[in-house]
Design a protein around this motif. Structure first.
Motif, short mmCIF file in Angstrom:
data_model
loop_
_atom_site.label_atom_id
_atom_site.label_comp_id
_atom_site.label_asym_id
_atom_site.label_seq_id
_atom_site.Cartn_x
_atom_site.Cartn_y
_atom_site.Cartn_z
N SER A 1 8.64 4.29 0.04
CA SER A 1 9.38 4.29 -1.24
C SER A 1 8.46 4.29 -2.45
CB SER A 1 10.34 3.10 -1.29
OG SER A 1 9.60 1.89 -1.29
N LYS A 2 7.29 3.66 -2.34
CA LYS A 2 6.42 3.59 -3.52
C LYS A 2 5.37 4.69 -3.51
CE LYS A 2 7.08 -1.24 -4.70
NZ LYS A 2 6.49 -2.60 -4.78
N LYS A 3 5.83 5.90 -3.84
CA LYS A 3 4.97 7.09 -3.79
C LYS A 3 3.84 7.01 -4.82
CE LYS A 3 7.70 9.61 -0.99
NZ LYS A 3 7.39 9.42 0.43
N ASP A 4 4.08 6.27 -5.90
CA ASP A 4 3.04 6.19 -6.93
C ASP A 4 2.33 4.83 -6.92
OD1 ASP A 4 1.66 7.65 -8.92
OD2 ASP A 4 2.58 6.38 -10.46
N SER A 5 2.28 4.22 -5.73
CA SER A 5 1.55 2.96 -5.62
C SER A 5 0.06 3.26 -5.48
CB SER A 5 2.03 2.17 -4.41
OG SER A 5 1.79 2.92 -3.23
N SER A 6 -0.76 2.31 -5.90
CA SER A 6 -2.22 2.49 -5.85
C SER A 6 -2.69 2.81 -4.43
CB SER A 6 -2.92 1.24 -6.38
OG SER A 6 -2.44 0.09 -5.71
N LEU A 7 -2.12 2.15 -3.43
CA LEU A 7 -2.53 2.37 -2.05
C LEU A 7 -2.18 3.78 -1.57
CD1 LEU A 7 -3.53 1.45 0.78
CD2 LEU A 7 -1.18 0.72 1.22
N VAL A 8 -0.93 4.18 -1.80
CA VAL A 8 -0.48 5.49 -1.33
C VAL A 8 -1.27 6.61 -2.01
CG1 VAL A 8 1.48 7.10 -1.37
CG2 VAL A 8 1.82 4.73 -0.61
N VAL A 9 -1.47 6.49 -3.32
CA VAL A 9 -2.20 7.52 -4.05
C VAL A 9 -3.66 7.57 -3.61
CG1 VAL A 9 -2.96 8.27 -6.34
CG2 VAL A 9 -0.61 7.47 -6.01
N ALA A 10 -4.26 6.40 -3.44
CA ALA A 10 -5.68 6.37 -3.01
C ALA A 10 -5.82 7.04 -1.64
CB ALA A 10 -6.17 4.92 -2.96
N THR A 11 -4.88 6.77 -0.75
CA THR A 11 -4.94 7.37 0.59
C THR A 11 -4.74 8.89 0.49
OG1 THR A 11 -3.96 5.32 1.43
CG2 THR A 11 -4.05 7.17 2.95
N ARG A 12 -3.84 9.29 -0.42
CA ARG A 12 -3.57 10.72 -0.57
C ARG A 12 -4.79 11.46 -1.12
NH1 ARG A 12 1.90 10.60 -3.09
NH2 ARG A 12 0.76 11.02 -5.00
N LEU A 13 -5.59 10.77 -1.93
CA LEU A 13 -6.81 11.41 -2.46
C LEU A 13 -7.76 11.81 -1.32
CD1 LEU A 13 -7.57 9.21 -5.62
CD2 LEU A 13 -6.67 11.56 -5.57
N VAL A 14 -7.73 11.04 -0.24
CA VAL A 14 -8.56 11.39 0.93
C VAL A 14 -7.93 12.57 1.67
CG1 VAL A 14 -9.48 10.58 3.13
CG2 VAL A 14 -9.46 9.05 1.15
N LYS A 15 -6.62 12.48 1.85
CA LYS A 15 -5.91 13.55 2.54
C LYS A 15 -6.16 14.90 1.85
CE LYS A 15 -2.70 15.66 4.97
NZ LYS A 15 -2.92 15.92 6.40
N GLU A 16 -6.13 14.87 0.50
CA GLU A 16 -6.26 16.11 -0.27
C GLU A 16 -7.71 16.55 -0.46
OE1 GLU A 16 -4.08 14.79 -3.64
OE2 GLU A 16 -2.14 15.07 -2.67
N GLY A 17 -8.63 15.78 0.12
CA GLY A 17 -10.04 16.18 0.04
C GLY A 17 -10.71 15.80 -1.27
N GLU A 18 -9.98 15.10 -2.12
CA GLU A 18 -10.56 14.66 -3.40
C GLU A 18 -11.61 13.57 -3.19
OE1 GLU A 18 -9.95 15.14 -6.95
OE2 GLU A 18 -9.50 17.06 -5.99
N CYS A 19 -11.35 12.71 -2.18
CA CYS A 19 -12.27 11.61 -1.90
C CYS A 19 -12.66 11.63 -0.42
CB CYS A 19 -11.62 10.27 -2.23
SG CYS A 19 -11.44 9.98 -4.01
N ASP A 20 -13.77 10.96 -0.12
CA ASP A 20 -14.26 10.93 1.27
C ASP A 20 -13.75 9.73 2.04
OD1 ASP A 20 -16.20 13.22 1.15
OD2 ASP A 20 -16.91 12.00 -0.52
N ALA A 21 -13.32 8.70 1.31
CA ALA A 21 -12.88 7.48 1.98
C ALA A 21 -11.95 6.71 1.06
CB ALA A 21 -14.09 6.61 2.33
N VAL A 22 -11.11 5.85 1.68
CA VAL A 22 -10.23 4.98 0.92
C VAL A 22 -10.47 3.54 1.34
CG1 VAL A 22 -8.37 5.43 2.58
CG2 VAL A 22 -7.80 4.41 0.38
N LEU A 23 -10.36 2.64 0.38
CA LEU A 23 -10.60 1.22 0.64
C LEU A 23 -9.50 0.40 -0.03
CD1 LEU A 23 -13.98 -0.55 0.15
CD2 LEU A 23 -11.92 -1.52 -0.85
N SER A 24 -8.95 -0.57 0.72
CA SER A 24 -7.94 -1.45 0.14
C SER A 24 -8.09 -2.87 0.66
CB SER A 24 -6.53 -0.94 0.46
OG SER A 24 -5.56 -1.83 -0.06
N ALA A 25 -7.90 -3.84 -0.25
CA ALA A 25 -7.89 -5.25 0.13
C ALA A 25 -6.46 -5.80 0.03
CB ALA A 25 -8.83 -6.05 -0.77
#
Lengths: 342, 342
Positions: free
Chosen positions: B77-101
């Motif tokens: 449901s939270k498509k614009d949450s920091s976690l979902v967006v950060a993970t999507r940046l990896v999926k889309e090749g924008e980033c090499d890794a995602v990190l969450s605490a």
């Protein structure tokens, strides 16, 4: 009060077992039957002046169950082993309790085969006291059985609470279900089903899920889990404590004069703390769910642990724990394992 | 190298997360995308002189997944949450890794739903490094999944060994199966079936059963278990360490002048040892088995832990772990989960 002690079981048997028994006979004024090789037992006893004036007798046996033997096969074939004979002394009413520091699997099997399970109890369970800042948390099952059914975990909770109340004197002990989150919906299938059963119990003060960190913090009086998990946790704690002690000693050794002097000055304080957290003060873990008092001691038990364990056996008998367990099963019918009712 | 950091996840977010990211950008010279509320992130960044000259950018999001939310529902449901967006940046090749605490459950779910599992891998697994006298033992699964099938545990072993080899540099890492005895016949059904499978593997250096005590002793490079057991053990260790520290501090406080002085003299030595055993030095646990590098940090992470975790993300990417996992699956067909082959 008469306690049957398996004098041949344990890493330091028979020496430490016999010394521990002598110490306990003096401390608790109970009678003790040392079960095992008479000559070997006498060879140890001769170092103890005046042991003849204590209530100690020897029951000679010719066989010993080794640590690496298959429990059920060993118990069935070695009829004259110290463990089997000691357990039989309880069955026959000769003794009030049996104690062994030998193979845990064999001790559990002997108790099941000879003393039999309490009617309605599906599986016996080992209750290990874990020292905490608030006293001790009883962890069960700590290794008697794996792949237990939810009803077995519930029964563990009931038996652990009775033990905590009538042996430790904890009023209305709080029982927790070991799980990986606080919420009711968390966990594996076993935990979720057990949670649902526990919620319905009137005779158990269920405090919800306990997480791993709640055990050392002492947030529950009784924590229940499958014997696989309980055993892993116990051995992990043992390994961690030993590893940290070893590393601290090494660090002090390599730390120069200041560190050595500091350690020396701090030692009495740390020793006092160590004594408070020393599991051997508890000496032994009761096996709950069989028709007889059975105490399982750690394989590495020394005289002090054995003495404490005999104290535990005394308290277990005096607490009338077995009667209270039978009572609970009649009070709350749903507590009984369907397959175990007769 | 560009790392997407969930700036809003964790007990001390965004402060400690942002400070940790700045520290890591300086230390590892990598680019970092801070994902979260832009204003809040800027409010923290303004305390860091010259952050604009580091490779740090902000990706604004409007939602946050809280710790107590249902993972799958929240991620969906939270498509614009920091976690979902950060993970999507990896999926889309924008980033090499995602990190969450933030919520571990949500991070695992986001990785599964967005990055997807590696073909042939049945379940992702969290690999937590446990500090030991010999370095670190990788414990997995430490909580991503419960009631796993034996093949999932085997896959954990394979992935853990690859991680230990290509990230920690351990040659031919020794993999142990967490169990309640050394013998092949010991354990619950899951362990026995997993043992049988592991014995047949050519690509895994299987060292047999590991008992709880083998973890802190560092007797294996990789120890595999069900996520239920791994999570209980980890949280138990955490609670035990905290409890012992608290008790030692109290004992020193009550121990008089000598104890206090001794503690003071011993402090540098103990601090050095503490640093060696400090889990935050490892900063984060890799999630293995998904198509992307994902690091899960402890909820209580501070700037130092986050910085270490970003270092871990770097190493994970540089080790080409994902390619090696895909390779192993093709090399040994039986390693793949039948249901997950396409």
């Amino acid at each position: 009060m008469k306690i049957a002690v398996d004098a041949m079981g344990g890493d330091y048997a028979p020496e430490q077992i016999v010394f521990g028994a002598v110490r306990a006979a003096k401390k608790y004024h109970c009678d003790i039957v040392l079960v095992g090789d008479e000559q070997k037992i006498r060879d140890v006893l001769k170092h103890e002046n005046g042991w003849e004036n204590l209530g100690i007798t020897i029951h000679h046996t010719t066989e010993v169950i080794e640590m690496d033997e298959h429990p059920a096969e060993a118990v069935r074939s070695k009829k004259d082993s110290s463990l089997v004979v000691a357990t039989r002394l309880v069955k026959e009413g000769e003794c009030d309790a049996v104690l062994s520091a030998g193979s845990t699997g064999a001790a559990v099997t002997a108790a099941q085969l000879i003393l039999k399970r309490i009617r309605g109890i599906g599986r016996p369970t080992i209750a290990t006291p874990i020292p905490t800042p608030k006293g001790a948390t009883l962890l069960l099952d700590s290794g008697a059985n794996v792949d237990s059914k939810p009803i077995h975990l519930v029964q563990s909770g009931m038996m652990g609470a009775i033990y905590a109340e009538y042996v430790f004197g904890t009023k209305n002990p709080k029982v927790g279900l070991l799980n990986i989150g606080e919420e009711e919906t968390k966990g594996n299938e076993q935990a979720k089903e057990t949670y649902a059963l526990l919620k319905e119990m009137h005779t158990i003060n269920f405090g919800g899920n306990a997480e791993g960190r709640d055990i050392p913090k002492g947030n529950f009086d009784v924590v229940i889990c499958d014997g696989f998990v309980g055993n892993v946790v116990l051995k992990f704690a043992e390994g961690l404590a030993k590893t940290i002690m070893k590393l601290i000693k090494e660090a002090i050794k390599d730390g120069g004069v200041l560190a050595k002097l500091g350690a020396l000055m701090l030692m009495p304080t740390l020793k006092k703390l160590g004594k408070r957290l020393d599991a051997s003060e508890y000496g032994g873990a009761p096996l709950l769910g069989v028709n007889g008092v059975c105490i399982i001691s750690h394989g590495s038990s020394n005289a002090k642990s054995i003495c404490s364990a005999i104290g535990v056996a005394n308290d277990y008998v005096n607490g009338n724990v077995l009667e209270h367990i039978r009572d609970a099963l009649t009070q709350e019918e749903v507590l009984a394992d369907e397959g175990e009712k007769k």
